[in-house]
Design an enzyme around this catalytic site. Structure first.
Site, PDB file in Angstrom:
ATOM      1  N   ASP A  66       0.871  -1.176   0.000  1.00 34.92           N
ATOM      2  CA  ASP A  66       0.000   0.000   0.000  1.00 34.92           C
ATOM      3  C   ASP A  66       0.909   1.227   0.000  1.00 34.92           C
ATOM      4  O   ASP A  66       1.687   1.425   0.942  1.00 34.92           O
ATOM      5  CB  ASP A  66      -0.866   0.026   1.259  1.00 34.92           C
ATOM      6  CG  ASP A  66      -2.057  -0.914   1.174  1.00 34.92           C
ATOM      7  OD1 ASP A  66      -2.128  -1.703   0.221  1.00 34.92           O
ATOM      8  OD2 ASP A  66      -2.912  -0.868   2.078  1.00 34.92           O
ATOM      9  N   HIS A  81       4.795  -7.329  -0.013  1.00 43.47           N
ATOM     10  CA  HIS A  81       4.467  -8.632  -0.596  1.00 43.47           C
ATOM     11  C   HIS A  81       5.150  -8.832  -1.949  1.00 43.47           C
ATOM     12  O   HIS A  81       5.740  -7.902  -2.509  1.00 43.47           O
ATOM     13  CB  HIS A  81       2.945  -8.746  -0.743  1.00 43.47           C
ATOM     14  CG  HIS A  81       2.218  -8.728   0.563  1.00 43.47           C
ATOM     15  ND1 HIS A  81       1.625  -9.846   1.113  1.00 43.47           N
ATOM     16  CD2 HIS A  81       1.983  -7.718   1.457  1.00 43.47           C
ATOM     17  CE1 HIS A  81       1.068  -9.536   2.268  1.00 43.47           C
ATOM     18  NE2 HIS A  81       1.268  -8.238   2.500  1.00 43.47           N
ATOM     19  N   SER A  90       8.228   3.346   4.989  1.00 42.56           N
ATOM     20  CA  SER A  90       9.495   3.594   4.325  1.00 42.56           C
ATOM     21  C   SER A  90       9.321   3.454   2.825  1.00 42.56           C
ATOM     22  O   SER A  90       8.317   3.914   2.285  1.00 42.56           O
ATOM     23  CB  SER A  90      10.568   2.640   4.852  1.00 42.56           C
ATOM     24  OG  SER A  90      11.831   3.023   4.364  1.00 42.56           O
TER      25      SER A  90
END
Length: 362
Positions: free
Chosen positions: A147, A206, A316
């Site tokens: 995201d 992911h 980050s």
């Protein structure tokens, strides 16, 4: 006027001599502190000179002052604060404040918010898998690994990235090794995508496609903030910050998956890699002559699209450098907000699966 000033001071029990002595003491203290700071700045410049300034920083003094403001110790202290357990009775009030302040979607959170023991646990929370479907299963397509805001993307045409947004880095320095030669010079190219995870985002990352990796590199470095303005202050920011890089292969060719530390905690975790410890105390940073920690696994680590790769404790950046066919096309715009699993590019039309979602470890 001056006599009145002295009179007021003496009425408070202080003579003019004691008044000036006090200010002289403060002045000497300030001069001493500044002398130490400038001495350290000079020594820091010396260190960069000895190690040939591997990151090609434009101004070592600017880097020094940035370190003074955003040093690794400050991030470690923040990490300890974030790990302080919050009393169960206070958790709803604390977490609901951050949910409202950061505009976090509470409905997506997988577990009851009062189950998170600390702020660190809350910010590294899991979301419900069914809220993040996989948008494309074509074998030459890529989906978002997190995201995030997709800050920049494109084709790599040289060993140095320098774009109009001020993002610059040397690919060899960033990866800690030379890029592997393309499988086929005529039919493939290397591409890159840079993703920024703000503090409000889901902090796990992911697999953007099916891939396998055998090499993990840990490159120690700074934990400077990675927001857009920092690229104007420090050139080659990604070559300086601490990072973990997974090197492997996928259907399109070679792939480099990089997780980059940032200010406030600086911790990076990779699934099933207990040996990895980031932002360690008394570590000689790689760009100042420290070693690069390289781990070569006995067997490839296989990941399916959507599998969890790792997590940050606070937001980050992720950078994916990958080889693909020359007719690869992007389906996103710069600075677009995207969700993990959302298609960002491919060769063919999207192949949207039924009931295929991201996977988490829990």
């Amino acid at each position: 006027m001056l006599s009145k000033f002295y009179y007021c001071k003496m009425r408070k029990g202080k003579s003019p001599s004691s008044f000036f002595s006090l200010h002289k003491k403060y002045l000497l203290t300030g001069v001493t502190i500044l002398s130490f700071i400038f001495m350290f700045q000079y020594k820091y410049h010396e260190v960069l000179t000895v190690y040939e300034d591997k990151t090609n920083v434009q101004q070592s003094s600017r880097l020094f002052w940035t370190r003074l403001l955003f040093g690794r110790t400050r991030s470690r202290i923040t990490g300890r604060i974030f790990n302080i357990e919050i009393p169960h009775s206070s958790r709803l009030y604390v977490y609901n404040f951050f949910i409202k302040y950061l505009n976090i979607n509470k409905e997506e959170i997988k577990y009851p918010i009062e189950s998170y023991k600390s702020l660190g646990d809350f910010f590294s929370r899991y979301i419900r898998e069914d809220t993040r479907p996989i948008g494309d299963l074509n074998e030459y397509s890529i989906v978002s690994p997190c995201d995030s805001e997709i800050v920049d993307f494109g084709e790599l045409t040289s060993n140095y990235l320098d774009n109009v947004k001020g993002i610059k880095f040397n690919i060899k320095t960033f990866l800690g090794s030379d890029m592997i030669k393309k499988y086929n010079d005529d039919s493939t190219s290397f591409y890159y995508a840079i993703f920024y995870l703000s503090p409000k985002k889901y902090h796990h990352f992911h697999a953007p496609f099916n891939f396998k990796y055998k090499i993990r590199r840990h490159i120690s470095g700074e934990v400077f903030p990675v927001f857009q303005g920092m690229f104007k202050i420090i050139n080659n920011l990604f070559d300086i910050n601490e990072r973990v890089i997974l090197s492997g292969e996928w259907k399109g060719g070679h792939v480099y998956y990089a997780a980059i530390s940032a200010y406030n905690v600086g911790n990076i975790k990779i699934v099933n890699d207990e040996d990895l410890l980031t932002n360690n105390l008394r570590t000689q940073l790689s760009y100042m002559g420290g070693d690069i920690n390289t781990k070569i696994y006995d067997h490839y680590k296989d990941l399916e699209i959507g599998d969890e790769v790792g997590e940050f404790k606070v937001g980050s950046s992720i950078i994916v450098i990958f080889e693909n066919k020359k007719n690869f096309k992007w389906n996103v715009k710069p600075n677009q907000q995207i969700s993990v699993g959302e298609r960002i590019g491919g060769v063919d039309q999207p192949k949207q699966p039924q009931n295929k979602f991201i996977k988490i470890r829990s």
